[in-house]
Enzyme design. Structure first.
Site, PDB file in Angstrom:
ATOM      1  N   LEU A 105      -6.388  -3.379  -2.861  1.00 41.02           N
ATOM      2  CA  LEU A 105      -5.206  -3.474  -3.706  1.00 41.02           C
ATOM      3  C   LEU A 105      -4.213  -4.324  -2.925  1.00 41.02           C
ATOM      4  O   LEU A 105      -4.104  -4.175  -1.701  1.00 41.02           O
ATOM      5  CB  LEU A 105      -4.596  -2.096  -3.984  1.00 41.02           C
ATOM      6  CG  LEU A 105      -5.410  -1.127  -4.835  1.00 41.02           C
ATOM      7  CD1 LEU A 105      -4.741   0.242  -4.857  1.00 41.02           C
ATOM      8  CD2 LEU A 105      -5.559  -1.661  -6.268  1.00 41.02           C
ATOM      9  N   ASP A 106      -3.484  -5.211  -3.599  1.00 46.56           N
ATOM     10  CA  ASP A 106      -2.545  -6.036  -2.845  1.00 46.56           C
ATOM     11  C   ASP A 106      -1.418  -5.170  -2.288  1.00 46.56           C
ATOM     12  O   ASP A 106      -1.236  -4.012  -2.676  1.00 46.56           O
ATOM     13  CB  ASP A 106      -2.033  -7.218  -3.669  1.00 46.56           C
ATOM     14  CG  ASP A 106      -1.138  -6.825  -4.814  1.00 46.56           C
ATOM     15  OD1 ASP A 106      -0.292  -5.934  -4.636  1.00 46.56           O
ATOM     16  OD2 ASP A 106      -1.254  -7.429  -5.901  1.00 46.56           O
ATOM     17  N   ALA A 107      -0.669  -5.726  -1.356  1.00 49.28           N
ATOM     18  CA  ALA A 107       0.324  -4.939  -0.613  1.00 49.28           C
ATOM     19  C   ALA A 107       1.348  -4.284  -1.523  1.00 49.28           C
ATOM     20  O   ALA A 107       1.799  -3.160  -1.254  1.00 49.28           O
ATOM     21  CB  ALA A 107       1.022  -5.824   0.422  1.00 49.28           C
TER      22      ALA A 107
END
Length: 268
Positions: free
Chosen positions: A118-120
């Site tokens: 999952l992106d930051a």
């Protein structure tokens, strides 16, 4: 290693270990109950129903399911759900020094890795495991595991926009359509949208919603395949229940051959 005793007792021999002993060791049920399951035809080994009580198996290579649900015979494997908070990158070591996943795995004896990414700035459900085979299959976009997201977006989302998301839109890397989409709420110039997707394309949720005129301000993944985030607080972990693990293993074994096809991992 599988965590099973390889001693020379009467139930362990070069040709394998008694099925009752293996399943009892895996926590499925007592040996007596497992015997009952066998007589009722509820257990399969490598897809074939077991009928004889004396059946021996190879716990390292044979696949067993009970009532159609896969069983993990290797008790050394660990499966953990994390509610990843925003600001944390989906990596076990970030070269830029940003907060990573090590803080959530430090208390586990096993060396755990994340399934997919999952992106930051996206929070929500992430699986941590030392089961490399399962991680490889479930993270691979060709496998098409369904994921459910809730996005807070700018503006008032109209029914026509929801319809457009499911009918399909054109992005720079090709067409994409949500499996399901629904409007949850609209208030004070923003909306909550639930999207169900099986795509693993990079930042696909954000790109889809931006393409229909509603940039994402907050994004959380609530579901991954059969797993639901539930009430797990942000930044907390818990081990999967036996029911959850069985459902996840069943999903991963359904068509694991697709893991050999080339493709990118998800990053939403």
């Amino acid at each position: 290693m599988t965590g099973f005793d390889a001693s020379t007792d009467s139930e362990t021999a070069p040709e394998g270990v008694r099925l009752q002993k293996v399943l009892a060791g895996a926590g499925v049920a007592s040996r007596r109950v497992v015997e009952q399951y066998i007589t009722e035809g509820r257990i399969r080994v490598n897809g074939i129903v077991v009928s004889e009580l004396g059946r021996r198996i190879d716990p390292e290579n044979d696949l067993v399911d009970v009532d159609g649900t896969a069983v993990q015979l290797d008790v050394s494997k660990r499966y953990v759900m994390l509610n990843k908070p925003t600001g944390v990158v989906s990596s076990m070591k970030d070269e830029s020094g940003r907060p990573d996943l090590r803080r959530f795995t430090a208390d586990y004896e096993e060396r755990l890795y994340n399934v997919g990414r999952l992106d930051a700035e996206t929070s929500g459900l992430l699986i941590l495991t030392n089961d490399g085979a399962l991680a490889h299959v479930l993270a691979h976009p060709s496998f098409g595991v369904t994921k459910v997201y809730i996005a807070k977006v700018e503006g008032t989302v109209l029914p026509q926009t929801i319809s457009k998301l499911t009918k399909g839109i054109e992005l720079e890397d090709g067409p994409i359509a949500a499996d399901k989409a629904r409007l949850l709420d609209t208030s004070r110039g923003s909306s909550l949208v639930e999207l169900t997707l099986h795509s693993g394309r990079n930042r696909i949720v954000r790109r889809m919603l931006a393409a229909v005129g509603h940039p994402v301000t907050e994004l959380v993944r609530r579901q991954f395949g059969p797993l639901h985030l539930g009430t797990l607080p942000a930044g907390k972990t818990r081990e999967l229940s036996k029911i959850e693990l069985g459902a996840l293993l069943t999903l991963s074994r359904r068509d694991s051959g697709v893991a050999e096809a080339p493709g990118e991992q998800e990053n939403e």
